[in-house]
Design an enzyme around this catalytic site. Sequence first.
Site, PDB file in Angstrom:
ATOM      1  N   ASP A  87       0.846  -1.184   0.000  1.00 46.57           N
ATOM      2  CA  ASP A  87       0.000   0.000   0.000  1.00 46.57           C
ATOM      3  C   ASP A  87       0.885   1.239   0.000  1.00 46.57           C
ATOM      4  O   ASP A  87       2.116   1.125  -0.031  1.00 46.57           O
ATOM      5  CB  ASP A  87      -0.953  -0.009   1.205  1.00 46.57           C
TER       6      ASP A  87
ATOM      7  N   ASP B 200       1.404   4.871   2.109  1.00 45.97           N
ATOM      8  CA  ASP B 200       1.039   5.605   3.327  1.00 45.97           C
ATOM      9  C   ASP B 200       1.421   7.078   3.191  1.00 45.97           C
ATOM     10  O   ASP B 200       2.504   7.403   2.682  1.00 45.97           O
ATOM     11  CB  ASP B 200       1.769   5.021   4.543  1.00 45.97           C
TER      12      ASP B 200
ATOM     13  N   ASP C 102      -3.267   4.592   2.900  1.00 45.19           N
ATOM     14  CA  ASP C 102      -3.511   4.979   4.294  1.00 45.19           C
ATOM     15  C   ASP C 102      -3.154   6.448   4.448  1.00 45.19           C
ATOM     16  O   ASP C 102      -2.032   6.858   4.147  1.00 45.19           O
ATOM     17  CB  ASP C 102      -2.664   4.140   5.261  1.00 45.19           C
TER      18      ASP C 102
END
Length: 509
Positions: free
Chosen positions: A346, A348, A433
């Site tokens: 992912d 961040d 995120d």
Amino acid sequence: MDKIRTPSLFPQRKKQKRLHPPISLSSCEVKFSELVIFIMERKMGVTRRTFLMELARRKGFRVENELSDSVTHIVAENNSCAEVLEWLRGHKIRDSSRFELLDISWFTACMEAGKPVDSEKKHRLMVSQILQSYPATSDTPESETSSFVAGTVSQYACQRRTTLNNCNKKFTDVFEILVENYEFRENAVSCLAFMRAASVLKFLPFTIVRMDDLEGLPCMGSEIRNVIEEIIEEGESSQANDVLTDERYQSFKLFISVFGVGLKTSEKWYRMGFRTLEEVKADKTLKLSRMQKAGFLYYEDLLSRVSEAEADAVSLIVKDAVRTFLPDALVTITGGFRRGKKIGHDVDFLITSPELGQEEEVLHKGLLLYYDLIESTLEQAKLPSRKVDAFDHFQKCFAILKLHLQRVDTSSCDTSKESDKTEVKDWKAIRVDLVVSPFEQYAYALLGWTGSRQFERDLRRYATHERKMMLDNHALYDKTKKIFLKAKSEEEIFAHLGLDYLEPWERNA
């Protein structure tokens, strides 16, 4: 490294009111002037140390109260070589080669013989030749590797410069399998032990080829050593192979790959008899959370790795969107990509604004396929947290973003299927995120969200045990002075802790 307790030459006695009066150096004849002993008080205590110093002086040995240039032999009790060398560094002594580093067993043998005995290998605190300052690359010539100054590896990842160059991947890959299995089985002790050992091996500038190479390294307990020894001798780990074929491990590994599924849900599904994702999706009675539904909907995209190019494209989207609502916002990519990784699961981001309170509204604006917004709990938080692995209280958003592939350079991709009649999907779902911090806590938030996980855990542990401070993603508190230490940058936080600053790419522990 397991500590070996050497039986004391003298039986432990009850505390007495009267002690031997101190003996001055001038009242004892020095018979053995060729060596000068210094006895470390660390883990020994002042009373026992004083007693041993006086005993040695009575027998004609020269013993110094303070560590000086004349000292030739350093004696330690219940300290590993790594701990002694770390203690020496704390006293601004970088070159330990001028000392004989000896266990208390040597001192005991000298007292029994009434004269100096040979400092045999069994008495010496041994250490491998390890580059202390900066790990070498895989291109380092063998001649340079063999010339490394004998040093030590700290037990704390925050005192080791760990890059992405891992010379011991064959060991750490096995450790990661075992760590994952221990996590699935909630065996925190073994999980942490293998994580710490893997972190040490990732730091080393050379490949472990024999068990002697582990001499002096911290975090190498018997279970760790057994696994390493088997890999050296057999080329693989039977324990890891057993894990990979274990039905429970395979099921948990599969379940947890779904966005929104953690250990508790994996355990529940496993107990219900599910072994595949198809079985989970086929059960119409099962109530999935909104996050889990999104996880299944975009499963293939989220399972594939995020490239550096995709992360850069996502970064542009996020920055453009945030600055539409908050022009002076500071948006920083964190996590593995900040540490120099080329791929990740992912992306961040840490968001803040110099304008007080304005950052709190930015996540309420939309641009996402899915998001789970968690509001800030800073008002009721007690900072900093005493728990090493405590989660922070920032407002955050766990999201899935729609990345149109034309924003990514795909010139190197295979386009042979573009002529097919089937429609080619021109976008990809990316996990993102977003974390929002107040401006005054930004430095601490940036440090905490950069990682790695083991680096952050050891940094907090170091602050607690070595500096009598409490550190989390919000603040640093000095328990001795009873004050919060302000910091405008990561460099200032390292300085508060008395640590050399490590760049993000040196924190891949």
